[in-house]
Scaffold this motif. Structure first.
Motif, PDB file in Angstrom:
ATOM      1  N   SER A  21       0.968  -1.236   0.003  1.00 50.83           N
ATOM      2  CA  SER A  21       0.110  -0.128  -0.030  1.00 50.83           C
ATOM      3  C   SER A  21       0.742   1.150  -0.080  1.00 50.83           C
ATOM      4  O   SER A  21       0.634   2.241  -0.873  1.00 50.83           O
ATOM      5  CB  SER A  21      -0.820  -0.143   1.424  1.00 50.83           C
ATOM      6  OG  SER A  21      -1.535   1.239   1.437  1.00 50.83           O
TER       7      SER A  21
ATOM      8  N   GLY B 162       4.338   8.764   0.883  1.00 53.07           N
ATOM      9  CA  GLY B 162       3.567   8.674   2.282  1.00 53.07           C
ATOM     10  C   GLY B 162       2.600   7.687   2.236  1.00 53.07           C
ATOM     11  O   GLY B 162       1.939   7.451   1.345  1.00 53.07           O
TER      12      GLY B 162
ATOM     13  N   SER C 190       0.020   7.415   4.829  1.00 49.53           N
ATOM     14  CA  SER C 190      -1.140   7.869   5.401  1.00 49.53           C
ATOM     15  C   SER C 190      -2.519   8.094   4.524  1.00 49.53           C
ATOM     16  O   SER C 190      -3.688   7.669   4.858  1.00 49.53           O
ATOM     17  CB  SER C 190      -1.045   8.975   6.271  1.00 49.53           C
ATOM     18  OG  SER C 190      -0.205   8.597   7.338  1.00 49.53           O
TER      19      SER C 190
ATOM     20  N   SER D  59       6.682   1.449  -1.116  1.00 48.54           N
ATOM     21  CA  SER D  59       7.840   1.695  -0.028  1.00 48.54           C
ATOM     22  C   SER D  59       7.617   1.214   1.276  1.00 48.54           C
ATOM     23  O   SER D  59       6.331   0.917   1.710  1.00 48.54           O
ATOM     24  CB  SER D  59       8.003   3.063   0.226  1.00 48.54           C
ATOM     25  OG  SER D  59       8.452   3.825  -0.871  1.00 48.54           O
TER      26      SER D  59
ATOM     27  N   SER E 159       7.110  -4.965   3.994  1.00 52.05           N
ATOM     28  CA  SER E 159       7.378  -6.082   4.754  1.00 52.05           C
ATOM     29  C   SER E 159       7.286  -7.254   3.938  1.00 52.05           C
ATOM     30  O   SER E 159       6.605  -7.528   3.218  1.00 52.05           O
ATOM     31  CB  SER E 159       6.580  -6.195   6.080  1.00 52.05           C
ATOM     32  OG  SER E 159       6.600  -4.998   6.761  1.00 52.05           O
TER      33      SER E 159
ATOM     34  N   GLY F 195       4.585   2.715  12.266  1.00 55.43           N
ATOM     35  CA  GLY F 195       3.913   2.349  11.086  1.00 55.43           C
ATOM     36  C   GLY F 195       2.944   1.211  11.345  1.00 55.43           C
ATOM     37  O   GLY F 195       2.164   1.112  12.498  1.00 55.43           O
TER      38      GLY F 195
ATOM     39  N   ILE G 125      -3.791   8.283  12.244  1.00 54.05           N
ATOM     40  CA  ILE G 125      -5.002   7.973  11.268  1.00 54.05           C
ATOM     41  C   ILE G 125      -6.108   7.255  12.166  1.00 54.05           C
ATOM     42  O   ILE G 125      -7.015   7.334  12.046  1.00 54.05           O
ATOM     43  CB  ILE G 125      -4.378   7.037  10.409  1.00 54.05           C
ATOM     44  CG1 ILE G 125      -3.402   7.961   9.333  1.00 54.05           C
ATOM     45  CG2 ILE G 125      -5.340   6.460   9.278  1.00 54.05           C
ATOM     46  CD1 ILE G 125      -3.590   9.026   8.733  1.00 54.05           C
TER      47      ILE G 125
END
Ligand code: FAD
Length: 401
Positions: free
Chosen positions: A126, A131, A133, A156, A159, A376, A383
């Motif tokens: 995602s 960014g 968020s 970016s 995982s 994160g 958020i």
């Protein structure tokens, strides 16, 4: 209102705890030092049908409920407090859960039996360089040409990149299909990494060292149509459903790590006696431990309640009301638990003195790992506040974009 786990859930938790204490805990420090997950450990999880445990029997999984997935995630982090194993586990379990709900029949037949056997891992694509968020601001583009889906863009801080390349599997991915429509012009799909046009690079993290984090460049990547997840231009809503469920598992991992570190701290402080009295007898030492334990028990109720709400969401059909409940509870759990867990681990480190700061104890590994969940992971803390704010104040008070 029943606050107890069923006998079946208790037995499941006990079985996972035994597995994790035997197969995960003894490998935790070595994995952190070598910066690699132990492949044999993942094979054993697959053999025990622990990965993707919510995958339904028709796709080769045991079809467990989501609360059981949360219990298993908690046990993974309890055994490997660096959170590396738990992140691999929760990503694969949480995002394969979503694919089992929204993937095409062909995709489910192709992928889910492999996940259930530990032969494939699943993650989320995602975040982008500009960014993470603002999901509606995603710039990666998806289009259709010659019966294929075509993807261009960059992702970016992802995982599991190295692990997916080694073991197979792929990612639930969000891209913009019609940029002028904002979040109403997004489409979601499944993307493996072994395709022409996909290139990757790795980033160095400060914690959960056994797991890789990476960047992806996607240049004219072609995918079959059956990799689309949900309908064209409806990907944002599918993604949000996935994020809210995954947040519950993130919070469950924090519980496990924190609980384990509290146990380590209490054992140490019962023995350590610089004034010839065990430190655990001093109230100045006891009270911070008690406060942390109280916060842990409160957060646990929130996490289990959120996991139960995910199960209720799919029982008897998804409704807007049930979906709003999951969104709120998952955001509350993700807002509180990572921060409380970090605080709890930090408290134990302080009480242990110098020993806690060394690599002879696992507390430093936990402190670095659990921090990743507030920095994160399935949505930043503000958020979560924005989601909760909309629930308690009303949608009309959502911040202006
Ligand atoms: C260890 C790790 C692993 C990750 N793995 C993945 C993965 O597998 N897949 C993936 O897609 N992403 C992954 N991420 C990325 C993660 O989900 C993002 O970090 C997260 O979504 C936030 O995006 P960002 O880091 O770009 O922060 P930004 O969006 O740049 O935000 C920075 C800060 O500003 C705050 N903020 C942002 N907007 C507002 C606003 N409107 N009002 C108030 N405050 C605001 C946020 O709360 C945050 O604290 C990972 C991150 C980490 C740390």
């Amino acid at each position: 209102m029943d606050f107890n786990l069923s006998a079946e859930q208790e037995a499941f938790r006990q079985a996972v705890r035994e597995f994790c204490q035997k197969e995960v805990a003894p490998r935790a420090r070595a994995m952190d030092t070598k910066r690699e997950l132990d492949e044999g450990m993942i094979d054993k999880m697959g053999a025990q049908e622990l990965l993707g445990i919510t995958i339904p029997p028709e796709y080769g999984g045991p079809g467990a409920d989501y609360l059981s997935a949360a219990l298993a995630t908690e046990e993974m982090a309890r055994a490997d407090v660096s959170c590396s194993t738990a992140v691999m586990y929760l990503l694969t379990t949480g995002w394969s859960f979503l694919l089992s709900k929204h993937g095409t029949e062909q995709l489910k037949q192709e992928l889910l039996p492999k996940v259930a056997k530990g032969k494939a891992l699943v993650g989320i694509l995602s975040t982008e360089p500009q960014g993470g968020s603002n999901i509606a601001g995603i710039r990666t583009r998806i289009s259709r040409a010659n019966g294929k889906l075509v993807v261009n863009g960059q992702k970016s801080y992802i995982s599991l990149v190295r692990e997916v390349q080694r073991r197979g599997g792929g990612y639930f991915t969000l891209a913009s299909s019609e940029p002028s429509l904002g979040h109403k012009g997004m489409t979601s799909f499944y993307m493996p990494l072994d395709l022409p046009g996909v290139s990757t690079s790795l980033i160095e993290d400060m914690g959960r060292m056994a797991l890789s984090t990476g960047n992806l460049d996607l240049k004219k990547v072609e995918l079959p149509e059956h990799y689309m997840v949900g309908e064209w231009n409806k990907g944002f809503y599918v993604g949000m459903e996935g994020f809210q469920a995954a947040r519950v598992l993130v919070a469950a991992a924090c519980l496990g790590c924190w609980e384990s570190v509290l146990d380590m701290g209490m054992s140490y402080l019962k023995e350590r006696d610089p004034f010839e009295t065990p430190l655990a007898k001093y109230q100045g030492v006891q009270f911070p431990l008690v406060d942390s334990y109280a916060a842990l028990e409160a957060d646990r109720l929130l996490v289990y309640r959120a996991a139960t709400a995910v199960d209720e969401l799919y029982r008897g059909g998804v409704t807007k009301e049930k979906s709003r409940k999951v969104s709120m509870l998952a955001a509350l759990a993700k807002l509180r638990t990572p921060v409380d867990a970090f605080q709890g681990v930090s408290t134990v480190m302080d009480l242990m003195g110098a020993y806690g700061f060394t690599t002879r104890s696992e507390v430093e590994m936990a402190l670095r790992g659990v921090k990743s969940y507030s920095a994160g992971a399935e949505g930043a803390q503000n958020i979560m506040r924005m989601i909760i704010g909309r629930h308690i104040l009303g949608d009309e008070f959502a911040p202006q974009r």
